[in-house]
Design an enzyme around this catalytic site. Structure first.
Site, mmCIF file in Angstrom:
data_model
loop_
_atom_site.group_PDB
_atom_site.id
_atom_site.type_symbol
_atom_site.label_atom_id
_atom_site.label_comp_id
_atom_site.label_asym_id
_atom_site.label_seq_id
_atom_site.Cartn_x
_atom_site.Cartn_y
_atom_site.Cartn_z
ATOM 1 N N GLU A 1 0.749 -1.158 0.021
ATOM 2 C CA GLU A 1 0.037 -0.187 -0.199
ATOM 3 C C GLU A 1 0.858 1.257 -0.080
ATOM 4 O O GLU A 1 0.550 2.416 -0.835
ATOM 5 C CB GLU A 1 -1.064 -0.251 1.349
ATOM 6 N N TRP B 1 1.621 1.460 -3.647
ATOM 7 C CA TRP B 1 0.793 2.272 -4.294
ATOM 8 C C TRP B 1 0.836 3.759 -4.322
ATOM 9 O O TRP B 1 0.713 4.556 -5.278
ATOM 10 C CB TRP B 1 -0.717 1.832 -4.083
ATOM 11 N N TRP C 1 -20.398 12.291 -19.722
ATOM 12 C CA TRP C 1 -20.723 12.939 -18.506
ATOM 13 C C TRP C 1 -22.172 13.193 -18.331
ATOM 14 O O TRP C 1 -22.305 14.295 -19.358
ATOM 15 C CB TRP C 1 -19.605 13.495 -17.657
ATOM 16 N N ASN D 1 -11.098 3.199 3.093
ATOM 17 C CA ASN D 1 -10.519 2.826 2.012
ATOM 18 C C ASN D 1 -11.806 2.283 1.116
ATOM 19 O O ASN D 1 -11.830 2.389 -0.040
ATOM 20 C CB ASN D 1 -9.098 2.037 1.898
ATOM 21 N N TRP E 1 -15.537 12.188 -12.664
ATOM 22 C CA TRP E 1 -14.755 11.797 -11.600
ATOM 23 C C TRP E 1 -14.091 13.029 -10.928
ATOM 24 O O TRP E 1 -13.577 13.150 -9.932
ATOM 25 C CB TRP E 1 -13.637 10.741 -12.069
ATOM 26 N N TRP F 1 -8.939 8.166 -7.910
ATOM 27 C CA TRP F 1 -10.345 8.375 -8.633
ATOM 28 C C TRP F 1 -10.252 7.809 -10.314
ATOM 29 O O TRP F 1 -11.188 7.426 -10.585
ATOM 30 C CB TRP F 1 -10.652 9.850 -9.004
#
Length: 487
Positions: free
Chosen positions: A280, A283, A311, A346, A364, A387
């Site tokens: 993590e 990431w 959108w 999360n 987004w 996102w």
């Protein structure tokens, strides 16, 4: 101001490194043997994105903690507000400083601004020295076999862990000599803490270096032991809660990595759990490296064809999402937790983001902007990357056609309803069977639980199957764009 060359102070420019331990810029500034001017500038120029409200709340507490730590070592934090370059030049003129030490920022706008500042100061005979105090490896150091940035996480993580070398742990100088004449703003005058109303009353955080160390210690002795399972269950206290501390640099990522690895080496926790947490951190690193290499992804899709997504503009639905009034308890619990605490679990972040993007078909970037304003751990690279991961438009992203069902997500990861009942108390008396889909409950069950759909709790603002079909239809636009571009 006139001073002898050996007496000239050096500036230590704090940014996202609000700590004394494991701070390379501080260590190098102290090694000069000259007076040190620790300064934090609240940048009000036009080149970098202003912090969101929740981040400013955190900054207020973190700067107070940093100033206290500096005073314990005979120093103090000098506060300035305005354009960073102008404020540095003003401090140089006031004190005769001829060097600036800083830990680098790697976000595109800050990177370019800092480079311009360094060039401008060099022309005036002031040297800028930059270090990496926020990442395991600097962006550009972890490249694939073609000397290009990695776009897939797993090989990036493998290469990162093979290349990254931990620096020695340092606690910082025991005493820091700081001239007394440099003027400083009063932090209270910056108005970082909200008033009228104070919406931060539910923020249960201890910002600062001590708070970061305590959070890491609590995690290693608690949640880390079952991290891979517990991190998906929002009703359990199993996550590290280190993200805001890492973002503001109150703790080095190396300190976090070494702590969990040492716990695994001592067999205090399973090695697999330590490895999962390190992944993590990886990431986070991947996100930072991607944004540095591809700065356009801050506001455009990493995969350009996704900019063709049709959108919808639906201000009413967007507002319902922000307020936690969508009618889907798992989504609403997350959005209410965010507003009340400046944080969201999360797993729920993924569910809430998927709902906005795919159920509501809202851009987004709207969600990213809301998270930027309301998260205490709002980090540019992580926010954008996460996102875009949900939207399917990012590097190594989840496919767009993978659409989270907020009902089954709630049933799977909050089966006992602890999370939803905490943040959506109006549903608290509903049996577990109906908690994540109250609109399916028999009327007598709703009555006994005191739930009136449309009154005490909203009906779903969109039907899941209808929304899913609409999202998949929108995906065909992206597929057509990909085909027309020859991909």
């Amino acid at each position: 101001m006139t001073t002898k060359a050996d007496d000239r102070p050096v500036i230590l420019w704090f940014r996202q490194d609000l700590r004394l331990a494991d701070n390379p810029a501080l260590n190098h500034a102290a090694e000069t043997g000259r007076p040190v001017l620790p300064v934090y500038i609240l940048d009000q120029g036009t080149r970098v994105r202003p912090m969101g409200a929740a981040s400013l709340w955190w900054l207020d507490k973190s700067l107070r903690a940093l100033d206290g730590s500096l005073r314990d070592r005979g120093s103090r934090l000098i506060l300035r507000r305005g354009d960073s370059e102008a404020e540095l030049q003003r401090l140089i003129a006031e004190t005769g400083a001829d060097a600036v030490f800083m830990n680098r920022l790697f976000e595109p706008e800050a990177w370019e601004r800092d480079a311009d500042i360094a060039h401008g100061l060099a022309a005036d005979g002031v040297e800028c020295k930059g270090y990496n105090g926020s990442l395991l490896c600097r962006p550009g150091e972890v490249l694939n076999g073609s000397d290009a940035p990695y776009k897939v996480f797993t090989p990036f993580l493998k290469a990162l862990l093979a290349q990254a070398k931990a620096p020695p742990h340092t606690t910082g100088p025991t005493r820091i000599d700081t001239p007394t004449e440099a003027a400083s703003d009063a932090l209270s005058g910056w108005g970082l803490h909200p008033t009228n109303p104070d919406w931060s009353r539910g923020f249960d955080w201890t910002a600062g270096e001590t708070g970061a160390t305590e959070a890491l210690s609590a995690f290693v002795s608690g949640g880390l032991k079952s991290y891979s399972r517990g991190r998906d269950r929002p009703g359990e206290a199993a996550t590290s809660r280190l993200s805001p501390h890492l973002h503001f640099g109150e703790i080095s990522p190396w300190r976090a990595v070494k702590s969990v690895q040492e716990a695994a080496d001592a067999r205090a926790v399973p090695k697999s759990e330590a490895d999962k947490f390190v992944a993590e951190i990886g990431w986070r690193e991947f996100s930072a490296h991607l944004l540095h290499a591809f700065p356009q992804i801050a506001d455009r899709a990493f995969r350009p064809e996704y900019d063709a997504m049709p959108w919808r503009s639906d201000l009413e639905a967007l507002e319902a999402w922000k307020l936690g009034r969508t009618g889907y308890p798992m989504v609403d619990a997350g959005m209410r937790e965010l507003w009340a605490t400046g944080f969201m679990h999360n797993r729920v972040r993924m569910v809430a983001a998927s709902f906005l993007i795919k159920h509501l078909l809202i851009d987004w970037r709207e969600g990213e902007a809301w998270f930027w304003d309301t998260l205490v751990d709002a980090d540019r690279a992580s926010n954008v990357q996460n996102w875009q991961w949900v939207a399917g438009s990012g590097a190594d992203a989840s496919p767009y056609f993978r659409i989270f069902n907020p009902v089954t997500q709630g049933q799977k990861f909050d089966g006992d309803g602890r999370y939803v009942r905490r943040w959506v108390p109006e549903l608290g008396r509903l049996p577990d069977r109906w908690l994540h889909s109250p609109w399916t409950a028999p009327s007598e069950v709703l009555r006994d639980a005191g739930v009136q759909l449309g009154k005490t709790y909203p009906r779903p603002i969109v039907d899941h199957e209808t929304a899913r079909a609409r999202a998949l239809a929108a995906l065909k636009t992206v597929s057509a764009e990909r085909s027309s571009s020859g991909d």
